[in-house]
Design an enzyme around this catalytic site. Sequence first.
Site, PDB file in Angstrom:
ATOM      1  CE  LYS A 254      -3.184   2.687   3.005  1.00  0.00           C
ATOM      2  NZ  LYS A 254      -3.886   2.771   4.237  1.00  0.00           N
ATOM      3  CE  LYS A 266      -6.371   8.946   8.063  1.00  0.00           C
ATOM      4  NZ  LYS A 266      -7.017   7.704   8.824  1.00  0.00           N
ATOM      5  CG  ASP A 277      -1.922   5.420   4.807  1.00  0.00           C
ATOM      6  OD1 ASP A 277      -1.672   4.438   5.441  1.00  0.00           O
ATOM      7  OD2 ASP A 277      -3.070   5.720   4.492  1.00  0.00           O
ATOM      8  CD  GLU A 338      -6.856   5.279   2.502  1.00  0.00           C
ATOM      9  OE1 GLU A 338      -7.611   5.342   3.492  1.00  0.00           O
ATOM     10  OE2 GLU A 338      -5.603   4.960   3.100  1.00  0.00           O
ATOM     11  NE  ARG A 340     -10.552  -1.018   4.166  1.00  0.00           N
ATOM     12  CZ  ARG A 340     -11.240  -1.364   5.590  1.00  0.00           C
ATOM     13  NH1 ARG A 340     -12.348  -1.796   5.583  1.00  0.00           N
ATOM     14  NH2 ARG A 340     -10.624  -0.860   6.570  1.00  0.00           N
TER      15      ARG A 340
HETATM   16  N1  BES Z   1      -4.120   4.750   6.955  1.00  0.00           N
HETATM   17  C1  BES Z   1      -5.310   4.762   7.868  1.00  0.00           C
HETATM   18  C2  BES Z   1      -4.800   3.481   8.684  1.00  0.00           C
HETATM   19  C3  BES Z   1      -3.751   4.109   9.753  1.00  0.00           C
HETATM   20  C4  BES Z   1      -4.338   4.689  11.104  1.00  0.00           C
HETATM   21  C5  BES Z   1      -2.644   3.900   9.844  1.00  0.00           C
HETATM   22  C6  BES Z   1      -3.530   4.999  12.003  1.00  0.00           C
HETATM   23  C7  BES Z   1      -1.450   4.167  10.741  1.00  0.00           C
HETATM   24  C8  BES Z   1      -2.023   4.864  11.817  1.00  0.00           C
HETATM   25  C9  BES Z   1      -6.391   4.015   6.812  1.00  0.00           C
HETATM   26  O1  BES Z   1      -6.269   4.294   5.591  1.00  0.00           O
HETATM   27  C10 BES Z   1      -7.646   4.230   7.794  1.00  0.00           C
HETATM   28  O2  BES Z   1      -7.855   5.511   7.907  1.00  0.00           O
HETATM   29  N2  BES Z   1      -8.284   3.171   8.055  1.00  0.00           N
HETATM   30  C11 BES Z   1      -9.493   3.472   8.906  1.00  0.00           C
HETATM   31  C12 BES Z   1     -10.534   2.590   8.490  1.00  0.00           C
HETATM   32  C13 BES Z   1     -11.843   2.648   8.998  1.00  0.00           C
HETATM   33  C14 BES Z   1     -12.352   4.127   8.142  1.00  0.00           C
HETATM   34  C15 BES Z   1     -12.777   1.685   8.379  1.00  0.00           C
HETATM   35  C16 BES Z   1      -9.129   3.445  10.142  1.00  0.00           C
HETATM   36  O3  BES Z   1      -8.459   2.315  10.689  1.00  0.00           O
HETATM   37  O4  BES Z   1      -9.937   4.250  11.133  1.00  0.00           O
HETATM   38 ZN    ZN Z   2      -4.881   4.897   4.596  1.00  0.00          ZN
HETATM   39 MN    MN Z   3      -7.542   6.048   5.474  1.00  0.00          MN
END
Ligand code: BES
Ligand code: ZN
Ligand code: MN
Length: 490
Positions: A254, A266, A277, A338, A340
Site C-alpha cells: 500500500k 480525518k 501511509d 482507502e 483496501r
Molecule cells: N491509513 C489508515 C490507517 C492508519 C491509522 C494507519 C493510524 C496508521 C495509523 C487507513 O487508511 C484508515 O484510515 N483506516 C480507517 C478505516 C476505517 C475508516 C474503517 C481506520 O483505521 O480508522
Molecule cells: Zn490509509
Molecule cells: Mn484512510
Amino acid sequence: MEIRISDAPEKGSVAVAAFEKGELSDAGKSIDKAAGGALSKAIEAGRFKGGAGETLVIAAPAGVEGDRVVIFGVGKKSPDGNALEQAGAGLVKALLTSGEKALHAHLEGIADAQGASRFGLGACLAAYRFDKYRTKLSDDKKPSLETVSISTDDNKAAEKAWSHGQAVADGVYIARDLVNEAPNYLRPPQYADAVQNISEFGVKVEILGEEDMRNLGMHSLLGVGQGSTAESKIAIMKWEGGKDGEAPLCFVGKGVTFDTGGISLKPGLGMDEMKGDMGGSAAVVGLMATLAKRKAKVNAVGLVGLVENMPDGDAQRPGDIVYSMSGQTIEILNTDAEGRLVLADVLWYAQQRFDPKFMIDLATLTGAILISLGHEHAGIFSNNDELSDNLTKAGLATDEKVWRLPIGPEYDRQIDSPVADMKNIGEGRFAGSITAAQFLQRFVNDKPWVHIDIAGTGMWSGSKDPRLPTFGTGYGVRLLDRFVADNYEK
Ligand code: BES
Ligand code: ZN
Ligand code: MN
C-alpha cells in the site's frame, strides 16, 4: 557510516564485549590487564550489567592505545542474532555524535560469521538519520562516526556474511527514507521515479499511469486518487535471480503517499503521520532492492499502488459505487478506508499477470491493529498455515515480529452490501483489522496469501530499541528478507 571486517584496528576507539553481570570477554580481559584494571574498576563503580545494548565508555585509559575503550554488553555467553544486533546498535548510539570517527569492535569468541553480520546490521540500523531538510544542524550535533570495523575468528566468512547484511541495511535505509520523506516531495509521480532508481541494482521497473489503469478497469484504485491533482501510479519491480520460468514470489504494498481520509476527512491532530501511509510499499521497494543487491536466488515481483487520498470537488464520495478490476462492485461508505481499495486492484492484477507462488501484501491498513497489537507486532491474516508459520519464525529471528489473527465467513459477512457486491467497511467499529483483511481476501483467488497490517510497526516515534529511529522504521524488509532466505533459497 561504513562497516568493515578487518584485523587491523582503525585508529580511534576500541570496543570489547561483556556478558551478564559485567563479566568481560577475553579481548576485554586482555585490555583490562594492559590498562591496569581500569575496565573492571569502571564496571564495579557503575551500573553496567552487560545486557545486550548497554555500553560503558572509558576515556583513554593509560596503557591502551586509542581514544576510548567502550565496553558493550551482549547478555548471555552465546548471544543470538538479535542480541548481537542490539549490541552493535547500542555501541553506535554511544559514539555516533561523540566526535569519534572510527571504532573497532572485537567479536572473537563472541559471534560467528552470521552473528558478526547481525552486529554490523545493528550498527547500521542505529546509525540511520533523516537529516536532509535540516539546514542549520550545528557541527557538534552531526554524526561523527564514519567507520566501524569488526574482527572475528574467521574474517573471511564474516566478510561473506556481511555482504548479505549490508544489502539488508541498504534496503532498510531505502524504506525508511521513503517513509520519512515529506509528503509534498513524495507524491505518486515522484515516488514512481524513486522506484525507478532501484533499477540501478538490477531490478526491472515498470510504471503504470492512470490511462493504463483505466484500460485495465482499475476503478477501485483510481477512485482513491480521484481527488488528488497528482497522477496515481503503480510501480512493478521484477527481480529474476531464480530459475527461468519459475513462478515468482509476490509482494504487494500500500502506497498512499498521504491519507487525509478524503471526504470522510480525518481529524487534524496527528494527521501529519499519514505521510507514512505508504510504509507497506516502502518495505516492498526496500526488499526488492535488498534481494537484488545480494543477488538472491529467487524470482520475485513487487507491486506498489501509489495514490494520494485528498478531499476535493472531484473526490470520491461516500455512497459512490465503483467497479474493481476483478469485476466486483464496491460501495464506498467511508473514503478513509482507502488502502483496501488500492490493494484490491493491485492484488487482482498481480495474480492475473504473474500467477505467483504466493502473495504477501503489506499495508498500514487500520488504526485498529494499533489497538490490538501496539507497535510490537504486525498483524497477519492468511489463508495458508505454512506461510503464516514461516513468517512467524522469520519474525522471531529478526525481531520484526508478527501475530496471526483470525479471518472467517462470520467476519466476511460484515462487508456484504445491499446495493453492491461489497462495501468498504464492516458493521460498526469492532474487529476493524479483520474486516479489512476480509475485504482484501475477496480479491485473492485461492492463492496462498498473507496480509500484514503494519500500521503499528511501520511508523513509531517512541521506541526504546536502539535499532529503531523515530518514525519510519523500515519494518518488513528484515522480516521478508529472512523469510525469503530461509524458505526459498535453500
Ligand atoms: N491509513 C489508515 C490507517 C492508519 C491509522 C494507519 C493510524 C496508521 C495509523 C487507513 O487508511 C484508515 O484510515 N483506516 C480507517 C478505516 C476505517 C475508516 C474503517 C481506520 O483505521 O480508522
Ligand atoms: Zn490509509
Ligand atoms: Mn484512510
